[in-house]
Design a protein around this motif. Structure first.
Motif, PDB file in Angstrom:
ATOM      1  N   GLU A 170       0.836  -1.204   0.000  1.00  8.21           N
ATOM      2  CA  GLU A 170       0.000   0.000   0.000  1.00  8.21           C
ATOM      3  C   GLU A 170       0.869   1.251   0.000  1.00  8.21           C
ATOM      4  O   GLU A 170       0.585   2.221  -0.718  1.00  8.21           O
ATOM      5  N   ILE A 171       1.938   1.211   0.763  1.00  5.78           N
ATOM      6  CA  ILE A 171       2.853   2.360   0.830  1.00  5.78           C
ATOM      7  C   ILE A 171       3.485   2.595  -0.536  1.00  5.78           C
ATOM      8  O   ILE A 171       3.529   3.725  -1.045  1.00  5.78           O
ATOM      9  N   LEU A 172       3.970   1.508  -1.163  1.00  7.57           N
ATOM     10  CA  LEU A 172       4.638   1.620  -2.463  1.00  7.57           C
ATOM     11  C   LEU A 172       3.666   2.047  -3.558  1.00  7.57           C
ATOM     12  O   LEU A 172       3.973   2.923  -4.375  1.00  7.57           O
ATOM     13  N   PHE A 173       2.464   1.441  -3.592  1.00 10.96           N
ATOM     14  CA  PHE A 173       1.503   1.748  -4.652  1.00 10.96           C
ATOM     15  C   PHE A 173       0.989   3.181  -4.552  1.00 10.96           C
ATOM     16  O   PHE A 173       0.578   3.763  -5.554  1.00 10.96           O
ATOM     17  N   ASN A 174       1.020   3.737  -3.363  1.00 16.54           N
ATOM     18  CA  ASN A 174       0.631   5.141  -3.210  1.00 16.54           C
ATOM     19  C   ASN A 174       1.725   6.088  -3.701  1.00 16.54           C
ATOM     20  O   ASN A 174       1.460   7.265  -3.959  1.00 16.54           O
ATOM     21  N   ARG A 175       2.930   5.563  -3.823  1.00 14.87           N
ATOM     22  CA  ARG A 175       4.050   6.382  -4.295  1.00 14.87           C
ATOM     23  C   ARG A 175       4.319   6.199  -5.789  1.00 14.87           C
ATOM     24  O   ARG A 175       4.782   7.130  -6.459  1.00 14.87           O
ATOM     25  N   VAL A 176       4.058   4.985  -6.296  1.00 18.60           N
ATOM     26  CA  VAL A 176       4.441   4.650  -7.675  1.00 18.60           C
ATOM     27  C   VAL A 176       3.296   3.918  -8.366  1.00 18.60           C
ATOM     28  O   VAL A 176       2.675   3.017  -7.779  1.00 18.60           O
ATOM     29  N   ASN A 177       3.050   4.300  -9.603  1.00 16.22           N
ATOM     30  CA  ASN A 177       2.054   3.623 -10.437  1.00 16.22           C
ATOM     31  C   ASN A 177       2.788   2.712 -11.421  1.00 16.22           C
ATOM     32  O   ASN A 177       3.561   3.179 -12.261  1.00 16.22           O
ATOM     33  N   PHE A 178       2.564   1.408 -11.300  1.00 18.68           N
ATOM     34  CA  PHE A 178       3.168   0.428 -12.202  1.00 18.68           C
ATOM     35  C   PHE A 178       2.134  -0.040 -13.228  1.00 18.68           C
ATOM     36  O   PHE A 178       0.964  -0.260 -12.888  1.00 18.68           O
ATOM     37  N   GLU A 179       2.596  -0.234 -14.468  1.00 16.08           N
ATOM     38  CA  GLU A 179       1.716  -0.839 -15.470  1.00 16.08           C
ATOM     39  C   GLU A 179       1.525  -2.334 -15.191  1.00 16.08           C
ATOM     40  O   GLU A 179       0.441  -2.875 -15.349  1.00 16.08           O
ATOM     41  N   TYR A 180       2.630  -2.981 -14.789  1.00 15.92           N
ATOM     42  CA  TYR A 180       2.606  -4.427 -14.512  1.00 15.92           C
ATOM     43  C   TYR A 180       3.225  -4.662 -13.136  1.00 15.92           C
ATOM     44  O   TYR A 180       4.279  -4.104 -12.806  1.00 15.92           O
ATOM     45  N   ILE A 181       2.567  -5.508 -12.357  1.00 12.70           N
ATOM     46  CA  ILE A 181       3.050  -5.856 -11.028  1.00 12.70           C
ATOM     47  C   ILE A 181       3.080  -7.372 -10.917  1.00 12.70           C
ATOM     48  O   ILE A 181       2.065  -8.047 -11.166  1.00 12.70           O
ATOM     49  N   PHE A 182       4.235  -7.903 -10.567  1.00 13.21           N
ATOM     50  CA  PHE A 182       4.387  -9.344 -10.361  1.00 13.21           C
ATOM     51  C   PHE A 182       4.715  -9.565  -8.886  1.00 13.21           C
ATOM     52  O   PHE A 182       5.702  -9.030  -8.369  1.00 13.21           O
ATOM     53  N   LEU A 183       3.881 -10.339  -8.210  1.00 18.61           N
ATOM     54  CA  LEU A 183       4.037 -10.599  -6.780  1.00 18.61           C
ATOM     55  C   LEU A 183       4.439 -12.062  -6.589  1.00 18.61           C
ATOM     56  O   LEU A 183       3.669 -12.973  -6.926  1.00 18.61           O
ATOM     57  N   VAL A 184       5.623 -12.270  -6.064  1.00 25.05           N
ATOM     58  CA  VAL A 184       6.195 -13.615  -5.973  1.00 25.05           C
ATOM     59  C   VAL A 184       6.358 -13.981  -4.497  1.00 25.05           C
ATOM     60  O   VAL A 184       7.120 -13.348  -3.771  1.00 25.05           O
ATOM     61  N   GLU A 185       5.636 -14.992  -4.056  1.00 26.55           N
ATOM     62  CA  GLU A 185       5.698 -15.433  -2.654  1.00 26.55           C
ATOM     63  C   GLU A 185       5.798 -16.958  -2.607  1.00 26.55           C
ATOM     64  O   GLU A 185       4.861 -17.660  -3.009  1.00 26.55           O
ATOM     65  N   PRO A 186       6.932 -17.491  -2.136  1.00 24.48           N
ATOM     66  CA  PRO A 186       7.069 -18.951  -2.102  1.00 24.48           C
ATOM     67  C   PRO A 186       6.250 -19.639  -1.013  1.00 24.48           C
ATOM     68  O   PRO A 186       5.929 -20.817  -1.144  1.00 24.48           O
ATOM     69  N   ASP A 187       5.895 -18.925   0.048  1.00 26.42           N
ATOM     70  CA  ASP A 187       5.253 -19.550   1.212  1.00 26.42           C
ATOM     71  C   ASP A 187       3.753 -19.264   1.206  1.00 26.42           C
ATOM     72  O   ASP A 187       3.312 -18.145   1.496  1.00 26.42           O
ATOM     73  N   LEU A 188       2.953 -20.272   0.904  1.00 27.67           N
ATOM     74  CA  LEU A 188       1.493 -20.098   0.854  1.00 27.67           C
ATOM     75  C   LEU A 188       0.928 -19.705   2.212  1.00 27.67           C
ATOM     76  O   LEU A 188      -0.040 -18.935   2.296  1.00 27.67           O
ATOM     77  N   GLU A 189       1.513 -20.221   3.289  1.00 31.34           N
ATOM     78  CA  GLU A 189       0.996 -19.923   4.621  1.00 31.34           C
ATOM     79  C   GLU A 189       1.231 -18.450   4.980  1.00 31.34           C
ATOM     80  O   GLU A 189       0.387 -17.818   5.635  1.00 31.34           O
ATOM     81  N   VAL A 190       2.351 -17.895   4.527  1.00 33.32           N
ATOM     82  CA  VAL A 190       2.605 -16.469   4.747  1.00 33.32           C
ATOM     83  C   VAL A 190       1.552 -15.638   4.027  1.00 33.32           C
ATOM     84  O   VAL A 190       1.014 -14.670   4.579  1.00 33.32           O
ATOM     85  N   PHE A 191       1.250 -16.027   2.779  1.00 31.51           N
ATOM     86  CA  PHE A 191       0.240 -15.261   2.046  1.00 31.51           C
ATOM     87  C   PHE A 191      -1.136 -15.400   2.715  1.00 31.51           C
ATOM     88  O   PHE A 191      -1.900 -14.435   2.783  1.00 31.51           O
ATOM     89  N   PHE A 192      -1.448 -16.585   3.196  1.00 33.24           N
ATOM     90  CA  PHE A 192      -2.719 -16.783   3.900  1.00 33.24           C
ATOM     91  C   PHE A 192      -2.796 -15.839   5.104  1.00 33.24           C
ATOM     92  O   PHE A 192      -3.833 -15.213   5.351  1.00 33.24           O
TER      93      PHE A 192
END
Length: 694
Positions: A170-192
């Motif tokens: 949220e902090i980053l997206f409020n500062r920068v507008n990206f055309e493409y965003i790739f979110l890479v997270e190896p740990d499913l439990e962390v994302f949960f």
């Protein structure tokens, strides 16, 4: 114990009790907010990312799963296998500091577009325009303008490694507008856990309102990350990755490994896009092959084949020599596929093959193959080629069958014909490029064979110096002008692990070929692949020295199986002449005209220029998988080869005026390229490749 110490202890206990009560209040407030947040997040994912919603609606956590509440009232989490939590007592302040640091000292991915190698004698449209592009980019680079330092407020792509609990986004997206965003997270439990801590529904809606694109790679590991990214980028375009801001949020070793892999394999997204002259040549060759009544791959099984029958795929690498005796002793009980020029090597060894595999478009390759073995050898041999193949090749052989190569204009024209003439689609054998060995293994696996031996598929030079079999048509000493033979591709200091230790030296082409071999092996599980000799190691294949190979038991008549394969897998279209309307000259003209109209629109800022490139790309990609799919593939490569450097240029230099002046130089070249494609297409879509013709 004195009175003062008792008072101090009472005060200390009182403080701890107060802190405990405050903590309980924070936990109660967080629990209420977190449950409400989770419900809103899941509803949003169901709308935008239903597969992710399904995964986490059924997700099971470990017994000790716990989101801890910090003093600042935010969630914190200890990943499985770690003893420390992801954040300090104030995750927001910590994330704000991290975002600030990454914006001020960003890590960028970029490609050098000044070194596109071309022959000055090659006057094909694409080659001429790439030569001009490379020269122009070199001139721009020589101006030595200061480059971007801090991350600007608008940037093409952000790749976030390690999502953690998402506080930084949220902090980053409020500062920068990206055309493409790739979110890479190896740990499913962390994302949960992040679903309870971050307002994903706000972030997703924010990206959607901006017209951006956000992609999740959850549960990524080094076995899936690049493969999944390749599939995604093939769908949306390589320009989505070429100019990227890279951000590491969490420090886990799994995240570091993915970043290291990205750094090693970024090159895969920089080339291999296809291009206009290749596309129109492939279209022309497909038309000629159909009109020659060449059987086209349409089937997927045959009752007349024993799928346990071994298949020998024979390349030209030095390890072929190690297995010569085994191949000769067992060739009657295996089906032999010769890849490219290995047919000459095998002829010199006295080994007859059942199929020759070819993929190349140029006339020069057709001419070379006419010279390297006697014509009577071909008349006893079957051919399997891709539909890009120079069509006159098929006249040399006992029989010739054609398989469709994916991402080709000609292939999608064949698909239309398959449905209209045969009422069936055209299967595309996967991972069949960039070299002939890829096509050979892809076809053998597609046909269902379960035991495949790779001989001479080394994907590089041995460190002892050998680069090809001693019986090949290539010079053994590339620096000896008096030695007869052909020159071979140079290796350029890249290395792959070898089968039994050590390394082979390789180059970008063979690195890609090696990766594609591993991809196709992974695509067809439960097959046995023997990688014979000391070439490059292949994940999913069994490495084995030639001297340890066991004799092959006697199999059913292989020649009867070969005839069944030809009859059951391949079907002629019986089309005398393809209707020119199918080729779509009018549609191609309209596409080119619209791109030109967009490219000529004035721009005043780098953001406007970037958005204009995006509009062109989205227009072209709107034809993908449509009735005009072949026209999409006709122009896609040209667009990628020009838009990727144009986009990179827009976000390289600080000075916006210099940037826009430089952009206009390249944009003028791009307009010229599109205009020439339009004029060339209508008159040349039946012209065979003349590259190498005297």
């Amino acid at each position: 114990m004195n009175e003062k110490s008792i008072e101090q202890q009472i005060q200390s206990l009182d403080d701890k009790l107060s802190e405990s009560l405050e903590h309980q209040k924070r936990e109660a407030i967080f629990a209420e907010q977190a449950n409400e947040r989770f419900a809103k997040n899941m509803a949003c994912f169901e709308k935008y990312y239903p597969d992710i919603a399904k995964t986490f609606s059924e997700f099971s956590v470990r017994d000790d799963f716990c989101i801890h509440v910090t003093k600042s009232g935010h969630g914190n989490f200890v990943p499985k296998g770690y003893s420390a939590p992801l954040y300090s007592d104030d995750p927001i302040a910590q994330s704000e500091a991290q975002v600030e640091l990454n914006i001020n000292t960003p890590v960028y991915c970029a490609t050098d577009y000044t070194s596109y190698e071309t022959s000055k004698d090659d006057e094909r449209i694409h080659v001429r325009y790439m030569r001009s592009l490379s020269e122009s980019m070199e001139q721009i680079q020589k101006e030595n303008e200061p480059q971007l330092g801090a991350l600007p407020a608008h940037f093409p792509t952000g790749i976030m490694f390690g999502i953690g609990l998402g506080y930084h986004l949220e902090i980053l997206f409020n500062r920068v507008n990206f055309e493409y965003i790739f979110l890479v997270e190896p740990d499913l439990e962390v994302f949960f856990a992040s679903l309870f801590c971050t307002d994903w529904y706000k972030l997703i809606e924010q990206v959607d309102e901006r017209g951006g694109n956000m992609f999740f790679q959850l549960g990524a590991d080094t076995g899936t990350f690049i493969k999944d990214l390749e599939v995604l980028v093939e769908r949306i375009g390589a320009f989505s990755l070429v100019r990227s801001f890279c951000y590491q949020h969490t420090p886990q070793s799994e995240v570091v490994q993915l970043i290291q892999q990205w750094s090693r394999e970024y090159f895969k997204f920089q080339f291999g896009h296809g291009f206009f002259n290749d596309a129109i040549t492939g279209l022309s060759h497909s038309i000629h092959l159909v009109e020659k009544n060449a059987p086209i791959l349409t089937g997927n099984q045959s009752a007349g084949i024993d799928l346990s029958t071994p298949v020998f795929i024979l390349g030209n690498g030095p390890s072929l020599d190690e297995a010569e005796a085994f191949i000769k002793a067992n060739k009657h009980n295996a089906i032999l596929l010769a890849a490219g020029t290995s047919i000459a090597t095998l002829y010199n060894k006295g080994i007859e093959v059942d199929f020759h595999i070819l993929v190349e478009r140029p006339y020069s390759n057709y001419k070379i193959f006419g010279d390297i073995v006697p014509q009577e050898v071909y008349k006893k041999t079957n051919l399997i080629g891709l539909n890009t193949l120079y069509p006159d090749n098929i006249d040399r052989y006992k029989w010739a069958g054609i398989a469709g190569k994916g991402s080709e204009a000609g292939t999608f024209l064949l698909e239309i014909l398959g449905h209209t003439e045969l009422n069936k689609g055209i299967p595309l054998i996967p991972y069949c490029n960039p070299v002939v060995a890829n096509a050979a293994l892809s076809f053998a696996l597609y046909a269902g064979f379960k035991n495949i031996y790779l001989f001479g598929i080394d994907n590089g030079n041995l460190l002892t110096g050998e680069h090809h079999s001693k019986d090949s048509i290539y010079k053994m000493d590339q620096d000896d002008e008096d030695e007869e033979g052909m020159f071979c591709l140079k290796m350029d200091g890249k290395y792959l692990p070898a089968n039994f230790g050590g390394q082979v030296e390789t180059n970008d082409l063979f690195m890609m070929a090696h990766s594609q071999l591993e991809n196709v092996i992974d695509y067809y599980p439960k097959r046995t692949i023997y990688n014979v000799g000391n070439g490059a190691k292949l994940t999913g294949a069994y490495e084995i020295p030639a001297e340890e190979l066991l004799p092959i038991p006697t199999k059913a008549d292989k020649f009867a199986q070969i005839e069944s394969l030809k009859a059951d897998f391949f079907t002629p279209f019986n089309v005398e002449q393809i209707n020119d309307e199918l080729v779509g000259v009018k549609g191609f003209n309209e596409i080119c005209d619209h791109i030109l109209s967009l490219a000529k629109e004035p721009v005043k800022t780098r953001v406007e220029a970037s958005e204009l490139l995006m509009r062109q790309a989205r227009y072209v990609y709107s034809f993908k998988n449509s009735a005009l799919n072949h026209l999409f593939h006709m122009i896609k490569g040209a667009l990628l080869y020009y838009h990727c450097p144009m986009l990179t240029l827009l976000y390289t230099y600080k000075n916006e005026e210099f940037t826009l002046q430089s952009y206009q130089k390249i944009n003028t070249l791009w307009q010229g390229y599109v205009s020439e494609m339009k004029d060339f297409y209508k008159d040349n879509y039946r012209e065979k490749c003349d590259l190498g013709r005297d």
